[in-house]
Design an enzyme around this catalytic site. Structure first.
Site, mmCIF file in Angstrom:
data_model
loop_
_atom_site.group_PDB
_atom_site.id
_atom_site.type_symbol
_atom_site.label_atom_id
_atom_site.label_comp_id
_atom_site.label_asym_id
_atom_site.label_seq_id
_atom_site.Cartn_x
_atom_site.Cartn_y
_atom_site.Cartn_z
ATOM 1 N N HIS A 172 -1.739 -0.985 10.386
ATOM 2 C CA HIS A 172 -1.288 -2.369 10.453
ATOM 3 C C HIS A 172 -0.080 -2.470 11.381
ATOM 4 O O HIS A 172 0.560 -1.463 11.688
ATOM 5 C CB HIS A 172 -0.889 -2.897 9.070
ATOM 6 N N GLU A 195 0.812 -1.225 0.000
ATOM 7 C CA GLU A 195 0.000 0.000 0.000
ATOM 8 C C GLU A 195 0.840 1.267 0.000
ATOM 9 O O GLU A 195 0.507 2.254 0.641
ATOM 10 C CB GLU A 195 -1.008 -0.004 1.147
#
Length: 494
Positions: free
Chosen positions: A479, A256
């Site tokens: 995350h 990402e």
């Protein structure tokens, strides 16, 4: 084989692409700011309550009007740029390559490998959610460019620290104490949801001499006395939770990193340490090239930094994306690296594979098919690139798999044959995690490692030396990064 830096075959096409993107970018930026001014993170809302600021509605109204007008004005130029930019994607190599000499020193854990008969390799994987600022705010994260720069500095700070392990023999000891929690001063944890807008000031506080932040006099002195969580002595994997990245990480695999400017900032931060960086990975516009079956607005988000030279690299785009995931060129990046060591007449090499699977829940069949594709692509890549005079030291598959190994909804993916080819250190069996496994939001990206026997002369025995959940990026991403070290023993065959 050395890779060229530019993804285009010549300077003329590269120049045309730069002109086209230069015409598109203002329109893209104004749209991004239009979204950003309308969407606040939880941290920004908290600040406004504490400061009793009541002017935010006016800021939203006037900012929205201003950026919308600028967006409309810049649209014709963007359309012209699109006419130049889109066709060039058919001849663009699906990644850019940055190479420079390593100027930031890192400890070499393999300096005495001939004496010990062992080599070890450190890996780091993590999802950074470096989307354009307006879109990242839907994940309660803002200030993408500042986050990218600060994340890069944080990684460099962690992996360049000395490798020290202290064993405490006392009734209150929880196991091994590492410098990540006890010896090195750390910055105060970021508030979840967004980086502090004063991050630029925080980054100025990073000392260039040793890569460590200045101690914060307001920190609780007890913060550094708590040892990291460790496994019981009878556990099969040495796991811990660390407040800093581990030392001597050889390869960094990130997901990402969609924003081009953020990828450039990460490259600038990590390039002097790693020397070999693959970024802006993936195709744009119509994919596969020459078709109109799927238009990609974003690249794959994959990013790889390696201290070892990249010998070969290949990217494949998943053709079965659906919904919002189809807007990004998610896929698989397969890389072969040259370790720079030699055993007999065999050169040591390694394979690292980085991926990001389909995200929406309930689409297990799509992820299952993507696992089929990536195992096929990995096998084909290695079949073409392996040489008889080489010794494969590691074959690692890591990334954001978007499923876990215990949820009933993920039973299809849990039964995939990829777990027969690769070993997941967090997996006890199909549908069962090991008891010490820690979740990282709803996404799953434990590393998968293939057991190898290389060449005919020497047997390679692999062992997971350490597995680490890293909390250093708390507040900077949604995350939890994972780091692990793979130890490889080389023994002559009898």
């Amino acid at each position: 084989m050395s890779l060229r830096a530019s993804p285009f075959p010549n300077f003329f096409l590269e120049g045309l692409h730069a002109v086209g993107w230069g015409l598109i970018f203002p329109c893209f930026w104004f749209l991004d700011r239009l979204l950003a001014v309308c969407i606040s993170t939880s941290l920004e809302r908290m600040w406004r309550r504490e400061m009793e600021c009541y002017l935010h509605p006016l800021q939203v109204v006037f900012g929205s009007v201003l950026f919308f007008i600028l967006f409309i004005i810049s649209t014709p130029f963007a359309l012209l740029g699109f006419v130049l930019w889109a066709p060039l994607q058919a001849v663009r190599r699906p990644f850019a390559y940055h190479h420079q000499e390593q100027i930031i020193p890192m400890e070499d854990r393999n300096a005495r490998w001939e004496e010990t008969g062992k080599v070890s390799f450190g890996f780091l994987t993590g999802n950074l959610c470096l989307l354009p600022d307006g879109i990242a705010r839907f994940n309660n994260l803002g200030h993408t460019q500042k986050r990218a720069a600060y994340i890069g500095k944080s990684i460099v700070q962690g992996v360049t620290r000395p490798h020290i392990r202290i064993f405490v023999d006392s009734p209150s000891s929880c196991g091994t104490v590492t410098p990540s929690s006890s010896l090195i001063p750390q910055p105060p944890p970021s508030s979840y949801g967004s980086i502090d807008v004063s991050a630029s000031n925080q980054m100025d506080d990073v000392r260039e001499t040793d890569g460590l932040p200045k101690p914060n006099s307001n920190q609780n002195s007890n913060q550094h006395k708590d040892p990291p969580r460790t496994l019981p002595q009878d556990a099969d994997v040495p796991m811990e939770v660390s407040a800093l990245f581990p030392s001597s990480v050889d390869i960094v695999c990130l997901q990402e990193v969609f924003d081009k400017r953020a990828a450039t900032r990460l490259t600038r931060a990590l390039g002097p340490l790693y020397g070999h960086v693959l970024y802006d990975v993936g195709g744009y516009a119509c994919q596969p090239a020459g078709t109109c079956s799927s238009f990609k607005f974003f690249n794959s988000g994959l990013f790889l930094a390696s201290r070892y030279p990249v010998m070969e690299a290949e990217y494949h785009c998943f053709p079965n994306g659906r919904g919002e995931d189809a807007l990004a060129a998610k896929g698989l990046l397969t890389v072969k690296v040259e370790i720079g060591l030699q055993k007999g007449d065999k050169k040591m090499v390694g394979y690292i594979n980085c991926t990001h699977l389909h995200a929406p829940e309930g689409d297990g069949a799509i992820r299952f098919e993507q696992l089929n594709m990536l195992t096929k692509w990995i096998s084909e890549f290695q079949a073409v690139t392996r040489r008889e005079d080489e010794m494969v030291m590691f074959d690692v598959l890591c990334g954001d798999f978007n499923f876990d190994n215990c949820s009933p909804d993920d039973r299809l993916e849990q039964s995939h044959s990829v777990f027969e080819e690769y070993t997941d250190p967090c997996r006890a069996g199909a549908g069962r995690e090991k008891p010490w496994v820690i979740g990282n939001t709803l996404n799953y990206y434990a590393p998968l490692m293939k057991s190898l026997k290389a060449a005919e002369v020497f047997a390679v025995f692999q062992e997971l030396e350490e597995l680490m959940y890293v909390t250093q990026l708390a507040g900077l991403t949604d995350h939890v990064p994972l780091a692990f070290r793979l130890s490889v023993s080389l023994d002559p065959q009898h």
